[in-house]
Design an enzyme around this catalytic site. Sequence first.
Site, PDB file in Angstrom:
ATOM      1  N   GLY A  41       0.815  -1.204   0.000  1.00  0.00           N
ATOM      2  CA  GLY A  41       0.000   0.000   0.000  1.00  0.00           C
ATOM      3  C   GLY A  41       0.847   1.251   0.000  1.00  0.00           C
ATOM      4  N   THR A  48       3.685   1.159   2.591  1.00  0.00           N
ATOM      5  CA  THR A  48       3.483   0.059   3.521  1.00  0.00           C
ATOM      6  C   THR A  48       3.962  -1.233   2.880  1.00  0.00           C
ATOM      7  OG1 THR A  48       1.525   1.204   4.357  1.00  0.00           O
ATOM      8  CG2 THR A  48       1.806  -1.076   5.011  1.00  0.00           C
ATOM      9  N   LYS A  65       5.783   0.408   7.912  1.00  0.00           N
ATOM     10  CA  LYS A  65       5.253   1.628   7.317  1.00  0.00           C
ATOM     11  C   LYS A  65       6.386   2.640   7.273  1.00  0.00           C
ATOM     12  CE  LYS A  65       1.008   4.275   7.185  1.00  0.00           C
ATOM     13  NZ  LYS A  65      -0.333   4.432   7.770  1.00  0.00           N
ATOM     14  N   ASP A 162     -10.883   8.136   9.128  1.00  0.00           N
ATOM     15  CA  ASP A 162     -10.707   7.512   7.811  1.00  0.00           C
ATOM     16  C   ASP A 162     -11.376   6.137   7.760  1.00  0.00           C
ATOM     17  OD1 ASP A 162      -9.916   7.565   5.182  1.00  0.00           O
ATOM     18  OD2 ASP A 162      -7.866   6.900   5.555  1.00  0.00           O
TER      19      ASP A 162
END
Length: 607
Positions: A41, A48, A65, A162
């Site tokens: 990601g 990520t 991350k 989110d």
Amino acid sequence: MNHCLNPTCKQPKNPDGNKFCQTCGSKLLLRDHYRALKAIGSSTYSRTFLAIDEDIPSKPFCVIKQFFPPQTVSEAQKAAELFQREAVQLDRLGQHPQIPRLLAYFEQDNHQYLIQDFMEGKTLGEELKQSGTFSETQIFTFLKQILPLLHFVHSNQVIHRDIKPTNIIRHPSVTEGNMESETHLNSLALVGFSAVKSVANKSTIGNATIIGSPEYTASEQLMGKPTFASDLYSLGVTCIELLTQSSPFNLRHGNQWEWRQYLSRPVSAALGKILDKLLQDKVSQRYQSAQEVLQDLETLQPREWKCVETFTSGSRIRCVAVSPDSQMIASGSEENRIQLWYAGRGKSGEQLGNWLSGHSGWVQTVVFSPNGRLLISGSCDRSLKVWDLGTGKLVRSLVDWFAPHNGWINTVAINSSGTILASGSTDTTIKLWNISTGKQFATLTEHQGTVESVAISADGKLLASGSGDRTVKLWELSKGKAVRTFTGHQDMVRSVTFSPDSQILASGSRDNTIKLWQVNSGELLESLTHTDWIETVAFSPQLPLVVGGTRNGAIGFWNPYTAEELNVVQAHSASVTSVVFTPNGRAIISGSADGSIKLWQVANSGV
């Protein structure tokens, strides 16, 4: 395969045995024990990676991350603060088993890194693409699982900011011996904490960075003023995307959400009401906490009903109806009587009419006018009578001397404006009447058997009929034209009824089934099975609930949107001939061939 973490590396993929990147020479083992396997990601300021921890013998999976700042100093400082905030919040919230645990937070080679637990499974976004739209059952289960998790986040004074399908992961089922583990029971995990905001013990905060995914974001959050209710708005948007498999951008037109028109099959009015409240633009009109939503969800599927009052007629009850204000019950019996009953006012019913004005045959059907002033009755004597409930007197009989019913009148229904009455008879016809003039204006003749039941949709556009010919027909009421025939029952169709939103038609038959049909498409949605003949069917005006009365005296309760059987109550000692909900949705009235009428309420409802 190893993956190089150098953001400028042009060929970051490396063979398993490499210790250094064969393209740029960077060290592949982060902090000497985290090995990146592949990118999974990216966002504006971070990437990520799926990784393994080489320091632990089992080499467990984890997530790396990596933060890389923007070019400008001011943006870089703000982005670094957001990344640090994510680490701090994960450290606090990671104690929950459905939130990834923070394993490490450090800087190396001028880049910040965050290491967290790997949450195995598919995101709901991936699940939606692979399996298609969610059913009402799945949405109900999803909300029951995610809301306690969101409550935990909010109770730690954190706004996620989110919430969306790609930030919710479903764990695979895990079993231990013969017991399903807690991981299976609580199978959703919440990720994506880079946008979190600490509220510092306040329900609202001042201006904040505008962050989140625009299609899921509440207006107040877009203005930099998020609240806990902002997460609930995003949750509502997530739900309608899962139900429709459409982008939220396509589900909104101007200031209005129009998600229902994109549904592949209807959802209950009760669930729709909850979703609409989650989606309110004004914060004050929205749910304020996850607990509030959970409380409303708990009321959607009452399972236990209790009899709170019994009325004794003295003769076999053929039909019951409830007044629009839910205060009066009317019944028709095999002693040719119409009686009026009032909850809490004793056991004796007031009788309408006498031997001169009353019926000379069994009273098969009764219905109240929408304003509650009139009662219309149909009988084995082939007559329809209109009664004034204020005076208790007969107003008129509905008669057409040129084309009368030539058989028993089994059923009547009235439209929502109180202008049109439909009557069904053993002569296989349905007749439409103008109530104010008492004149017939149409006869519908397509059934090949007795007409056992008729119902008119809430919008007054459609008429449904069930027949001894084993079919259900749908008619355009204004034209008296048959537009669809539903087949599939193996015996007489005794009862038909529309859902409150007119999207589903239920038909009960002596083949021991209630069939649920989608009105617009004609599709058979579900077939609900009982152990005996279904004599009468009713939809709740408030709850996702359909009930069926049976020949053996039982009342069955089902959720029509999930097909789950909620309960079966042995209500009477003989056939349940009629069952109706009060218009306010708080009670059920059942009439039986055992001569009794019973009033039912949700156990412990206090109403």
